[in-house]
Design an enzyme around this catalytic site. Structure first.
Site, PDB file in Angstrom:
ATOM      1  N   GLY A  78       0.818  -1.220   0.000  1.00  0.00           N
ATOM      2  CA  GLY A  78       0.000   0.000   0.000  1.00  0.00           C
ATOM      3  C   GLY A  78       0.845   1.260   0.000  1.00  0.00           C
ATOM      4  O   GLY A  78       0.414   2.310   0.481  1.00  0.00           O
ATOM      5  N   CYS A 137      -0.660   2.873 -10.163  1.00  0.00           N
ATOM      6  CA  CYS A 137      -1.260   3.461  -8.991  1.00  0.00           C
ATOM      7  C   CYS A 137      -2.676   3.888  -9.353  1.00  0.00           C
ATOM      8  O   CYS A 137      -2.880   4.481 -10.416  1.00  0.00           O
ATOM      9  CB  CYS A 137      -0.434   4.693  -8.652  1.00  0.00           C
ATOM     10  SG  CYS A 137      -0.236   4.928  -6.943  1.00  0.00           S
ATOM     11  N   ASN A 199       6.450  -3.585 -13.398  1.00  0.00           N
ATOM     12  CA  ASN A 199       5.982  -3.559 -12.023  1.00  0.00           C
ATOM     13  C   ASN A 199       5.289  -4.903 -11.758  1.00  0.00           C
ATOM     14  O   ASN A 199       5.320  -5.795 -12.605  1.00  0.00           O
ATOM     15  CB  ASN A 199       5.035  -2.367 -11.830  1.00  0.00           C
ATOM     16  CG  ASN A 199       5.126  -1.819 -10.416  1.00  0.00           C
ATOM     17  OD1 ASN A 199       5.105  -2.581  -9.447  1.00  0.00           O
ATOM     18  ND2 ASN A 199       5.221  -0.515 -10.283  1.00  0.00           N
ATOM     19  N   GLY A 272      14.506  -6.928  -7.454  1.00  0.00           N
ATOM     20  CA  GLY A 272      13.603  -6.644  -6.341  1.00  0.00           C
ATOM     21  C   GLY A 272      13.476  -7.773  -5.349  1.00  0.00           C
ATOM     22  O   GLY A 272      14.206  -7.847  -4.351  1.00  0.00           O
TER      23      GLY A 272
HETATM   24  C1  LIG Z   1       7.370  -5.503  -1.295  1.00  0.00           C
HETATM   25  C2  LIG Z   1       7.415  -4.785  -2.599  1.00  0.00           C
HETATM   26  C3  LIG Z   1       7.217  -3.400  -2.633  1.00  0.00           C
HETATM   27  C4  LIG Z   1       7.271  -2.698  -3.852  1.00  0.00           C
HETATM   28  N1  LIG Z   1       7.107  -1.339  -3.858  1.00  0.00           N
HETATM   29  C5  LIG Z   1       7.224  -0.652  -5.022  1.00  0.00           C
HETATM   30  C6  LIG Z   1       7.150   0.783  -5.056  1.00  0.00           C
HETATM   31  O1  LIG Z   1       7.013   1.447  -4.018  1.00  0.00           O
HETATM   32  N2  LIG Z   1       7.235   1.407  -6.259  1.00  0.00           N
HETATM   33  C7  LIG Z   1       7.423   0.705  -7.424  1.00  0.00           C
HETATM   34  O2  LIG Z   1       7.507   1.328  -8.496  1.00  0.00           O
HETATM   35  N3  LIG Z   1       7.535  -0.643  -7.426  1.00  0.00           N
HETATM   36  C8  LIG Z   1       7.440  -1.334  -6.261  1.00  0.00           C
HETATM   37  N4  LIG Z   1       7.564  -2.699  -6.263  1.00  0.00           N
HETATM   38  C9  LIG Z   1       7.807  -3.421  -7.544  1.00  0.00           C
HETATM   39  C10 LIG Z   1       9.286  -3.776  -7.742  1.00  0.00           C
HETATM   40  O3  LIG Z   1      10.091  -2.616  -7.748  1.00  0.00           O
HETATM   41  C11 LIG Z   1       9.482  -4.573  -9.052  1.00  0.00           C
HETATM   42  O4  LIG Z   1       9.001  -3.790 -10.129  1.00  0.00           O
HETATM   43  C12 LIG Z   1       8.750  -5.906  -9.060  1.00  0.00           C
HETATM   44  O5  LIG Z   1       8.759  -6.504  -7.786  1.00  0.00           O
HETATM   45  C13 LIG Z   1       9.322  -6.902 -10.092  1.00  0.00           C
HETATM   46  O6  LIG Z   1      10.676  -7.190  -9.856  1.00  0.00           O
HETATM   47  P1  LIG Z   1      11.167  -8.472  -8.965  1.00  0.00           P
HETATM   48  O7  LIG Z   1      10.455  -9.666  -9.514  1.00  0.00           O
HETATM   49  O8  LIG Z   1      12.652  -8.510  -9.111  1.00  0.00           O
HETATM   50  O9  LIG Z   1      10.735  -8.191  -7.558  1.00  0.00           O
HETATM   51  C14 LIG Z   1       7.504  -3.415  -5.062  1.00  0.00           C
HETATM   52  C15 LIG Z   1       7.711  -4.804  -5.013  1.00  0.00           C
HETATM   53  C16 LIG Z   1       7.671  -5.487  -3.814  1.00  0.00           C
HETATM   54  C17 LIG Z   1       7.910  -6.976  -3.818  1.00  0.00           C
END
Ligand SMILES: Cc1cc2nc3c(=O)[nH]c(=O)nc-3n(C[C@H](O)[C@H](O)[C@H](O)COP(=O)(O)O)c2cc1C
Length: 311
Positions: A78, A137, A199, A272
């Protein structure tokens, strides 16, 4: 000196920003960066993206807000954050004190004005390389539809952000769309200096015993290795659709994953969920990628971008 005596050249450039390697810690998975200072040499990373920042502080969603799935993770945090001004006052000075750390500020809002005001606040801070606009968002003024899922809303929010941004603008696309190529083009035409993707994917999990959702918010974002093949396809399609640089992400855990994203067209990558399984994952990937390049006699990593052979 030959590359073999100096080591492979991992440098990449995105939106005019030089990175020592393509590995960037992804937003929301690396706090404000500074929390990782004791376990990761932040200056060894290509860069880091801080948690999404908004005009006002936000407490986020009620728990439970994370759940592990097969090869992935669901989250509905959130967008909890301390707010843009507190970031400048309480976090950025400590990051600035560590030399050679490239900091990207991730920005979100629920209206166009929110994005505008957040960027105006961040413009006052020193030591931010670029903004990454989170468009996954809900737009509260438009019945909750995501900015990044509607071409017109995306166009408007990117134009607004670009007009006020004193720094390069990276637009982080939502994968929850029919045509990622179209959205990439919209972002580019509206002024994005680079795009990043993906994302998280809208998803959910249910506990059959209690018949309740696993996440209090009911729906959540899926990340981690489970999404990698879809993310890779989207990066490939987006990179073919635009001229601006593309930063790829989604499920990266190994050096080979990074090479795959670069072959698909990414100039750099973000990591991430891997940091949840291993908090030192980003720095280990820098070592692993260096080793991979040595073993494969890749003298200049940036040459891999877009190198996929399809015939
Ligand atoms: C716990 C969590 C919080 C995240 N918060 C944000 C955020 O604040 N803003 C954003 O652009 N992406 C956010 N993401 C998305 C990640 O930056 C990324 O785009 C996504 O997790 C895919 O990459 P990954 O598979 O390596 O995690 C979040 C992801 C996770 C798991």
């Amino acid at each position: 000196m030959s590359p073999s005596s100096t080591g492979p050249d991992l440098r990449v450039s995105v939106a005019g920003i030089e990175l020592k390697n393509p590995i960037i810690a992804a937003s929301g998975t690396f706090g404000y960066g500074i929390e990782f200072e004791d376990i990761v040499h932040l200056d060894r990373l290509g860069g880091l993206v801080v948690k999404g920042l908004s005009v006002e502080p936000m407490i986020g969603n009620p728990p439970p807000r994370m759940y592990e799935t097969a090869a992935g993770m669901l989250n509905a945090i959130g967008l909890q954050n301390i707010g843009a001004q507190a970031f400048l006052d309480e976090k950025l000075p400590a990051l600035r004190a560590i030399k050679n750390v490239v900091v990207f500020a991730n920005v979100f809002g629920h209206t166009r004005e929110d994005y505008e005001r957040t960027i105006e606040i961040l413009n006052q801070g020193e030591g931010i390389a670029a903004y990454e606009l989170n468009v996954s968002c809900p737009n509260t003024a438009q019945g909750g539809i995501q900015f990044g899922s509607d071409a017109r809303l995306l166009d408007e929010v990117v134009r607004t952000a670009k007009r006020v941004a004193a720094r390069p603008l990276i637009v982080k696309l939502s994968p929850n769309v029919t045509s990622i190529a179209q959205m990439a083009r919209v972002a580019e035409e509206a002024g994005a200096d680079a795009i990043s993707l993906v994302n998280t994917f809208l998803a959910m999990a249910i506990d059959a015993e209690t018949r309740r959702p696993r996440i209090a918010n009911v729906t959540a974002g899926l990340s981690g290795p489970a999404i990698k093949p879809i993310a890779l396809r989207m990066v490939y399609e987006a990179a073919r659709a635009v001229k601006v640089p593309v930063i790829g992400m989604g499920g990266i855990t190994t050096p080979v994953d990074i090479v795959e994203f670069m072959l698909a067209g990414a100039r750099a990558v973000e990591v991430g969920t891997a940091s949840y399984f291993d908090p030192v994952a980003t720095e280990k990937l820098v070592d692993g990628l260096t080793e991979y390049c040595r073993e494969h006699r890749i003298a200049c990593l940036s040459n891999l971008t877009g190198g996929l052979i399809t015939d």
